[in-house]
Motif scaffolding. Sequence first.
Motif, PDB file in Angstrom:
ATOM      1  N   ARG B 271      -8.574  -9.228   4.662  1.00  0.00           N
ATOM      2  CA  ARG B 271      -7.871  -8.620   4.823  1.00  0.00           C
ATOM      3  C   ARG B 271      -7.543  -8.086   6.107  1.00  0.00           C
ATOM      4  N   TRP B 274      -6.124  -9.306   9.579  1.00  0.00           N
ATOM      5  CA  TRP B 274      -5.105 -10.256   8.950  1.00  0.00           C
ATOM      6  C   TRP B 274      -3.811  -9.100   8.928  1.00  0.00           C
ATOM      7  N   GLU B 275      -3.699  -7.931   8.613  1.00  0.00           N
ATOM      8  CA  GLU B 275      -2.950  -6.904   7.471  1.00  0.00           C
ATOM      9  C   GLU B 275      -2.959  -6.219   9.862  1.00  0.00           C
ATOM     10  N   ARG B 276      -3.557  -6.094  10.071  1.00  0.00           N
ATOM     11  CA  ARG B 276      -3.876  -5.404  11.651  1.00  0.00           C
ATOM     12  C   ARG B 276      -3.915  -5.912  12.458  1.00  0.00           C
ATOM     13  N   TRP B 320      -9.142 -12.812  -2.336  1.00  0.00           N
ATOM     14  CA  TRP B 320      -7.858 -11.464  -3.251  1.00  0.00           C
ATOM     15  C   TRP B 320      -6.939 -12.290  -3.589  1.00  0.00           C
TER      16      TRP B 320
END
Lengths: 325, 325
Positions: B271, B274-276, B320
């Motif tokens: 996760r 993907w986010e950063r 998630w």
Amino acid sequence: MNLTVTLEAVHEARTRIKELIRRTPIMTSESLNRMASADIFFKCENLQRAGVFKARGAFNAVYSLSDAEAIRGVVTSSSGNQAAALAMAASSRGIPAYIAMPRGALESKISAVRRYGGNIVWVESQGAVPTSEEYEATAARVQIETGAHPVHPYNDPRTIAGQGTCALEIVDERPALDFLLAPVGGGGLLAGVSTVFKALSAATRVIGCEPEMADDAYRSFHAGRIVPQRNPRTVADGLRTSLGDLTFPIISRNVDDVVTVSEEAIVSAMRLVWERLKVVIEPSSAVPVAAVLEKKVPVAGKSVAIILSGGNVDLDHLPWRAKSP
Amino acid sequence: MNLTVTLEAVHEARTRIKELIRRTPIMTSESLNRMASADIFFKCENLQRAGVFKARGAFNAVYSLSDAEAIRGVVTSSSGNQAAALAMAASSRGIPAYIAMPRGALESKISAVRRYGGNIVWVESQGAVPTSEEYEATAARVQIETGAHPVHPYNDPRTIAGQGTCALEIVDERPALDFLLAPVGGGGLLAGVSTVFKALSAATRVIGCEPEMADDAYRSFHAGRIVPQRNPRTVADGLRTSLGDLTFPIISRNVDDVVTVSEEAIVSAMRLVWERLKVVIEPSSAVPVAAVLEKKVPVAGKSVAIILSGGNVDLDHLPWRAKSP
């Protein structure tokens, strides 16, 4: 402040921000090319610092200020990408950033601003969602109280010139494009890149792409006057704003067409880019991809650059139905 | 067939596949560097053709064949990434690919194979999930019936040499790394890249990273003999296989350590990437990232390359909890 934006201003912006931003890659996908019967070049501004092209305009604005102007910081109003981008640029210069945000802003956006050390000021609002007047009022109050310098997210020549630097990189690498497609919300990106293309690559048709559910640029472009957006309800949260009185005339002059796409097409284009290009894009970035897939632009057999404008998605809320563990 | 894998074999593989694969980018993230107190270089094999490093080994194997060997096609058994990679490589050479897949394979994996024109052969199984013996039996039957040439997903020197080419690109761009971290399933990638690093950059510590829930490489490495995996239940679907009799000795000889990470750490590392980084990675790719974040490897103050091995995720099933519209 000079209210025109010239190619020269974009070149100056490039020099100013070169060491501060990323030169983002251009990606391709054979399977997407096959689907579109075109050669598509994806300019990955989702891989830009702060995950969005707005880093360019924010750095340009912040580093355009004299030391005397900069010392009390900068202020903007934004519920999204501008907030993080300006906080990052200000923190890089070591000055404070004040960001007027709505209380309903996504937790992910709020924590991005805090990560960059930005000061959040909550927008007081009569309704559930603040109006642009309420945003402006809060920003104006902060400006008076702190002496911070206002930086508008799109209706500001320094912002527009900064966004235009993205087009310089595209023209460098792909000098003979048939089409350039960019999303349009407030119009800062489209105004900046169309200025560059009309000056350096006049044969490239520049197309603004917008959600049907937030089609003020489409209506304004075709009416020849600003038609503000009422109650935009699109999934493309970055494109809910209306054109400004500075971006509209630039877009009118330089852009060849503005087209709109459905919500369904935006979501499936977004999912397709995640699946085939393996990059995370936000719904706003999917709008020009949807325009190609819905054949709103006659790209068959042509070379097309698409600006993937940003990658800031709330990974806990996806616009398609996904099963969780 | 020569069963050793040398640096020379990897160089030959690079020459053979250079025009067929992508030279993938190395990405960085300031916020991930801060979190890890290290300089991390992410080698993005998720952006490789077919979305996975396995394109390298598949192309090398397919293009190593003489015309006489190639004419009846190739056969492999895989429920996942090898299936699409080999189908793609075979279609590029214009020969058939036969892929032994379980009936329970994900729809996204099946459609990827079909997109590349691969022929799917269903594995007959007594249980819900086929055993490796049942996979092999199906592949052997296809081989007899069609004359297709078998290409093992990892326990094959041509496959291993192909995967090693990824390390040549890393060493070219980052010649003085303290650490190289790669996920380990069957061990093809780790065997290939560790061969290159021990030859060209012996001071770099090469670490295999594995889920606790599929820790056969960890146990085998520390026991000094192959300890096969029983009933792996990890979310990292690419790492459920056991080391092979060809990959194990190479890994034993070249790798400095094998560490394991929890399921929870894998999901949050995935996760976070993907986010950063704004790139889509599959759970297997997140395993070495989790090893850094869980401090299973002493990377503080060091320079670290992490191979993000693939990006093939079923976007309808995320590990998630995400709210859908």
